[in-house]
Design an enzyme around this catalytic site. Structure first.
Site, PDB file in Angstrom:
ATOM      1  N   LYS A  36       0.840  -1.197   0.000  1.00 56.45           N
ATOM      2  CA  LYS A  36       0.000   0.000   0.000  1.00 56.45           C
ATOM      3  C   LYS A  36       0.871   1.241   0.000  1.00 56.45           C
ATOM      4  O   LYS A  36       1.845   1.317   0.737  1.00 56.45           O
ATOM      5  CB  LYS A  36      -0.870  -0.011   1.277  1.00 56.45           C
ATOM      6  CG  LYS A  36      -1.918   1.075   1.318  1.00 56.45           C
ATOM      7  CD  LYS A  36      -3.191   0.657   0.615  1.00 56.45           C
ATOM      8  CE  LYS A  36      -4.171   1.795   0.441  1.00 56.45           C
ATOM      9  NZ  LYS A  36      -3.859   2.700  -0.698  1.00 56.45           N
ATOM     10  N   LYS A  63       5.127   2.205   8.340  1.00 56.35           N
ATOM     11  CA  LYS A  63       3.977   3.042   8.698  1.00 56.35           C
ATOM     12  C   LYS A  63       2.697   2.220   8.850  1.00 56.35           C
ATOM     13  O   LYS A  63       1.950   2.391   9.821  1.00 56.35           O
ATOM     14  CB  LYS A  63       3.778   4.109   7.609  1.00 56.35           C
ATOM     15  CG  LYS A  63       2.743   5.168   7.944  1.00 56.35           C
ATOM     16  CD  LYS A  63       2.502   6.124   6.759  1.00 56.35           C
ATOM     17  CE  LYS A  63       3.753   6.804   6.293  1.00 56.35           C
ATOM     18  NZ  LYS A  63       3.493   7.804   5.222  1.00 56.35           N
ATOM     19  N   LYS A 101       5.387   2.237  -2.945  1.00 57.04           N
ATOM     20  CA  LYS A 101       5.270   3.640  -3.363  1.00 57.04           C
ATOM     21  C   LYS A 101       5.587   3.700  -4.845  1.00 57.04           C
ATOM     22  O   LYS A 101       6.342   2.869  -5.361  1.00 57.04           O
ATOM     23  CB  LYS A 101       6.270   4.497  -2.591  1.00 57.04           C
ATOM     24  CG  LYS A 101       5.920   5.962  -2.587  1.00 57.04           C
ATOM     25  CD  LYS A 101       4.973   6.263  -1.438  1.00 57.04           C
ATOM     26  CE  LYS A 101       4.698   7.740  -1.296  1.00 57.04           C
ATOM     27  NZ  LYS A 101       4.129   8.045   0.027  1.00 57.04           N
ATOM     28  N   THR A 145      -5.087  12.880   6.229  1.00 53.18           N
ATOM     29  CA  THR A 145      -3.696  13.004   6.676  1.00 53.18           C
ATOM     30  C   THR A 145      -3.564  14.225   7.589  1.00 53.18           C
ATOM     31  O   THR A 145      -2.949  14.150   8.664  1.00 53.18           O
ATOM     32  CB  THR A 145      -2.733  13.080   5.473  1.00 53.18           C
ATOM     33  OG1 THR A 145      -3.055  12.021   4.573  1.00 53.18           O
ATOM     34  CG2 THR A 145      -1.291  12.939   5.909  1.00 53.18           C
ATOM     35  N   ASN A 151      -2.476  19.166  -0.164  1.00 49.04           N
ATOM     36  CA  ASN A 151      -3.517  18.396   0.525  1.00 49.04           C
ATOM     37  C   ASN A 151      -3.256  18.350   2.036  1.00 49.04           C
ATOM     38  O   ASN A 151      -4.123  18.708   2.844  1.00 49.04           O
ATOM     39  CB  ASN A 151      -3.586  16.974  -0.065  1.00 49.04           C
ATOM     40  CG  ASN A 151      -4.479  16.064   0.761  1.00 49.04           C
ATOM     41  OD1 ASN A 151      -4.042  15.498   1.763  1.00 49.04           O
ATOM     42  ND2 ASN A 151      -5.738  15.955   0.388  1.00 49.04           N
ATOM     43  N   SER A 181      -7.322   5.391   4.085  1.00 47.86           N
ATOM     44  CA  SER A 181      -7.286   4.581   2.853  1.00 47.86           C
ATOM     45  C   SER A 181      -7.717   3.146   3.173  1.00 47.86           C
ATOM     46  O   SER A 181      -8.435   2.508   2.396  1.00 47.86           O
ATOM     47  CB  SER A 181      -5.872   4.572   2.259  1.00 47.86           C
ATOM     48  OG  SER A 181      -5.651   5.711   1.477  1.00 47.86           O
TER      49      SER A 181
HETATM   50  N1  LIG Z   1      -1.557  13.051   0.477  1.00 44.98           N
HETATM   51  C1  LIG Z   1      -1.467  12.219   1.495  1.00 44.98           C
HETATM   52  O1  LIG Z   1      -2.485  11.615   1.923  1.00 44.98           O
HETATM   53  C2  LIG Z   1      -0.173  11.993   2.204  1.00 44.98           C
HETATM   54  C3  LIG Z   1       0.936  12.769   1.942  1.00 44.98           C
HETATM   55  N2  LIG Z   1       2.064  12.608   2.697  1.00 44.98           N
HETATM   56  C4  LIG Z   1       3.244  13.440   2.457  1.00 44.98           C
HETATM   57  O2  LIG Z   1       2.919  14.815   2.705  1.00 44.98           O
HETATM   58  C5  LIG Z   1       3.732  15.651   1.862  1.00 44.98           C
HETATM   59  C6  LIG Z   1       2.817  16.579   1.073  1.00 44.98           C
HETATM   60  O3  LIG Z   1       1.941  15.771   0.266  1.00 44.98           O
HETATM   61  P1  LIG Z   1       0.605  16.384  -0.363  1.00 44.98           P
HETATM   62  O4  LIG Z   1       0.086  17.462   0.505  1.00 44.98           O
HETATM   63  O5  LIG Z   1      -0.251  15.226  -0.708  1.00 44.98           O
HETATM   64  O6  LIG Z   1       1.162  17.003  -1.711  1.00 44.98           O
HETATM   65  P2  LIG Z   1       0.507  18.143  -2.620  1.00 44.98           P
HETATM   66  O7  LIG Z   1       1.045  17.920  -3.986  1.00 44.98           O
HETATM   67  O8  LIG Z   1      -0.954  18.213  -2.418  1.00 44.98           O
HETATM   68  O9  LIG Z   1       1.148  19.482  -2.017  1.00 44.98           O
HETATM   69  C7  LIG Z   1       2.531  19.665  -1.903  1.00 44.98           C
HETATM   70  C8  LIG Z   1       2.813  21.053  -1.344  1.00 44.98           C
HETATM   71  O10 LIG Z   1       4.225  21.204  -1.185  1.00 44.98           O
HETATM   72  C9  LIG Z   1       4.624  22.454  -1.749  1.00 44.98           C
HETATM   73  N3  LIG Z   1       6.017  22.350  -2.199  1.00 44.98           N
HETATM   74  C10 LIG Z   1       6.481  21.694  -3.279  1.00 44.98           C
HETATM   75  N4  LIG Z   1       7.811  21.854  -3.364  1.00 44.98           N
HETATM   76  C11 LIG Z   1       8.186  22.617  -2.311  1.00 44.98           C
HETATM   77  C12 LIG Z   1       9.435  23.111  -1.851  1.00 44.98           C
HETATM   78  N5  LIG Z   1      10.559  22.878  -2.528  1.00 44.98           N
HETATM   79  N6  LIG Z   1       9.442  23.825  -0.709  1.00 44.98           N
HETATM   80  C13 LIG Z   1       8.296  24.066  -0.052  1.00 44.98           C
HETATM   81  N7  LIG Z   1       7.093  23.643  -0.442  1.00 44.98           N
HETATM   82  C14 LIG Z   1       7.033  22.925  -1.557  1.00 44.98           C
HETATM   83  C15 LIG Z   1       3.669  22.665  -2.878  1.00 44.98           C
HETATM   84  O11 LIG Z   1       3.611  24.011  -3.216  1.00 44.98           O
HETATM   85  C16 LIG Z   1       2.350  22.171  -2.255  1.00 44.98           C
HETATM   86  O12 LIG Z   1       1.809  23.225  -1.469  1.00 44.98           O
HETATM   87  C17 LIG Z   1       4.584  14.711   1.026  1.00 44.98           C
HETATM   88  O13 LIG Z   1       5.806  14.517   1.677  1.00 44.98           O
HETATM   89  C18 LIG Z   1       3.779  13.415   1.036  1.00 44.98           C
HETATM   90  O14 LIG Z   1       4.580  12.284   0.796  1.00 44.98           O
HETATM   91  C19 LIG Z   1       2.142  11.690   3.710  1.00 44.98           C
HETATM   92  C20 LIG Z   1       1.065  10.899   4.003  1.00 44.98           C
HETATM   93  C21 LIG Z   1      -0.145  10.923   3.216  1.00 44.98           C
HETATM   94  O1  LIG Z   2      -3.160   6.368   1.461  1.00 46.74           O
HETATM   95  C1  LIG Z   2      -2.276   5.598   1.115  1.00 46.74           C
HETATM   96  O2  LIG Z   2      -2.462   4.467   0.749  1.00 46.74           O
HETATM   97  C2  LIG Z   2      -0.819   6.013   1.108  1.00 46.74           C
HETATM   98  C3  LIG Z   2      -0.529   7.412   1.539  1.00 46.74           C
HETATM   99  C4  LIG Z   2       0.939   7.641   1.394  1.00 46.74           C
HETATM  100  O3  LIG Z   2       1.469   7.561   0.300  1.00 46.74           O
HETATM  101  C5  LIG Z   2       1.737   7.922   2.564  1.00 46.74           C
HETATM  102  O4  LIG Z   2       1.286   7.679   3.687  1.00 46.74           O
HETATM  103  O5  LIG Z   2       2.888   8.376   2.407  1.00 46.74           O
END
Ligand SMILES: NC(=O)C1=CN([C@@H]2O[C@H](COP(=O)(O)OP(=O)(O)OC[C@H]3O[C@@H](n4cnc5c(N)ncnc54)[C@H](O)[C@@H]3O)[C@@H](O)[C@H]2O)C=CC1
Ligand SMILES: O=C(O)CCC(=O)C(=O)O
Length: 390
Positions: A66, A90, A102, A185, A216, A323
């Site tokens: 996952k 995790k 991943k 998250t 997000n 999820s």
């Molecule tokens: N979406 C999810 O459910 C989950 C996400 N994560 C982690 O959370 C983090 C963010 O993921 P999401 O919010 O889903 O991504 P997203 O694509 O929705 O948003 C990413 C954000 O990071 C910013 N960003 C990109 N490059 C940057 C930089 N160099 N410096 C500062 N900000 C920057 C972007 O502008 C955007 O605001 C990642 O590390 C991801 O692996 C972890 C668990 C679950």
């Molecule tokens: O919701 C999922 O299955 C995975 C989310 C994820 O990629 C993460 O926790 O880093």
């Protein structure tokens, strides 16, 4: 430090604390399968463009693998490998019946039109469809992808295997997605932060938060923390925000890591807290909403400064936990209301925090090693129970 080197170093430290057999340690570290595919698509102007896509399936001892799919120009095999490994630990920390995986495509999603993104996602799915599946490997969104991306994967996968909503999570609610997954998250980050602060006799209300990343995870965390009375004093407002959120000022994403605050929440890329800026960090608590935002060298510097770090594999596990609820609902063919999703999420986050603290006590270690020993021990136990017979 390279993401894979950092993650493997944390794993090896946990294996040592647990006294794992060296052969078992080696087997847990090596990924189950690494997939690399070429994805060529016609661009809107008729020219061809080629991209490289990856899916690393790290471990399946505890259940189907996952993890999210990331679209970002820095996606490379080592990074995906590290992120897949983190997913294995995790899901075990969250105690949900999954392994870890991943994926990603090296591309700049902001430079592609919606129809180009759709073509790229469909070609990627065509190349990996026989290696993912409801009981083998279940993708979800990560950086640069979202519910729409999951809808395209679901549609393309279903052409080969019949309608299969449970093959992806984080999909639109109209296609069987779970209520509450979009915010999960960020909501999990809120619950984990509450649990940590409560240990120190504090609550969210009145604490000053700095959040890096406003996608997000960062935007939902900011909104929910503000609703709980926290003061989000700065955030990085690149790209996206949540309609109606008016807390905080927008500043340069790197300088904001060293701003004066009580709680720092990195919610963007990995490796942003490193030996070059760790000493300048003023927060008392760091909640790792992003994956691997802190290098091991920075961990050591921050520990000496007395900064408490709630590690990624616990702090951001709310996303994969919901999820799991989504996958369960799809398999049962029964939808939960949002209140039940959020209530169950709180139960899972609180339990993961409590179990991690228990490992900290029994192994005399910090929260990162508490979470790693918890996750690695559960996966090691499942591996041994399943046996080695060829
Ligand atoms: N979406 C999810 O459910 C989950 C996400 N994560 C982690 O959370 C983090 C963010 O993921 P999401 O919010 O889903 O991504 P997203 O694509 O929705 O948003 C990413 C954000 O990071 C910013 N960003 C990109 N490059 C940057 C930089 N160099 N410096 C500062 N900000 C920057 C972007 O502008 C955007 O605001 C990642 O590390 C991801 O692996 C972890 C668990 C679950
Ligand atoms: O919701 C999922 O299955 C995975 C989310 C994820 O990629 C993460 O926790 O880093």
């Amino acid at each position: 430090m390279n993401a894979l080197a950092a993650t493997s170093r944390n794993f090896k430290q946990a294996a040592k604390l647990l006294g794992l057999d060296s052969k078992l340690e080696k087997s847990l570290l090596i990924p189950f399968r690494e997939i690399k595919v070429e994805c060529t698509i016609p661009k809107d102007d008729g020219t061809l463009a080629s991209y490289v896509g990856f899916r690393v399936q790290h471990d399946n001892a505890r259940g189907p693998m996952k993890g999210g799919i990331r679209y970002h120009h820095e996606v490379d095999p080592d990074e995906v490998n590290a992120l897949a490994q983190l997913m294995t630990w995790k899901t075990a920390v969250a105690n949900i019946p999954y392994g870890g995986a991943k994926g990603g495509i090296g591309c700049s999603p902001g430079d592609l039109s919606i129809s180009e993104l759709e073509r790229l996602t469909r070609v990627f799915t065509q190349k990996i469809h026989d290696l993912i599946g409801i009981h083998t490997d279940v993708p979800a969104p990560d950086m640069g992808t979202n519910a729409q991306t999951m809808a395209w994967i679901l549609d393309e996968y279903s052409k080969f295997h019949g309608y299969s909503p449970a093959v992806v999570t984080g999909k639109p609610v109209d296609l069987g997605g779970s209520l509450g997954r979009d915010a999960a998250t960020g909501r999990g980050v809120l619950f984990a932060t509450e649990a940590l602060l409560a240990e120190h006799g504090k609550g969210i209300a009145g604490q000053r938060f700095v959040i890096q990343g406003f996608g997000n995870v960062g935007s939902w965390a900011a909104q929910l923390i503000t609703e709980a009375g926290g003061k989000v004093i700065k955030h990085s407002a690149e790209n996206r925000g949540i309609k109606g959120f008016d807390g905080g000022d927008a500043v340069d994403p790197t300088s904001l890591l060293t701003e004066e605050c009580d709680v720092l929440i990195p919610a963007a890329l990995g490796g942003v807290i490193n030996k070059d800026n760790a000493d300048a960090i003023k927060a008392k608590y760091i909640i790792e909403a992003a994956n691997h935002p802190t290098d091991p060298e920075a961990d050591e510097i921050l520990a000496k400064k007395g900064v408490l770090i709630l590690p990624d594999i616990l702090a951001n596990s709310g996303g994969v936990t919901v999820s799991y609820f989504e996958w369960v609902q799809n398999i049962q063919g029964f939808m939960w209301d949002e209140e039940k999703v959020n209530r169950e999420l709180k139960t899972y986050m609180t339990r993961a925090f409590r179990d991690t603290k228990e490992m900290c006590r029994s192994h005399h270690c910090d929260l990162r090693m508490g979470a790693f020993t918890l996750g690695v021990n559960r996966v090691a136990r499942a591996t041994v129970l399943r046996g080695w017979e060829a």
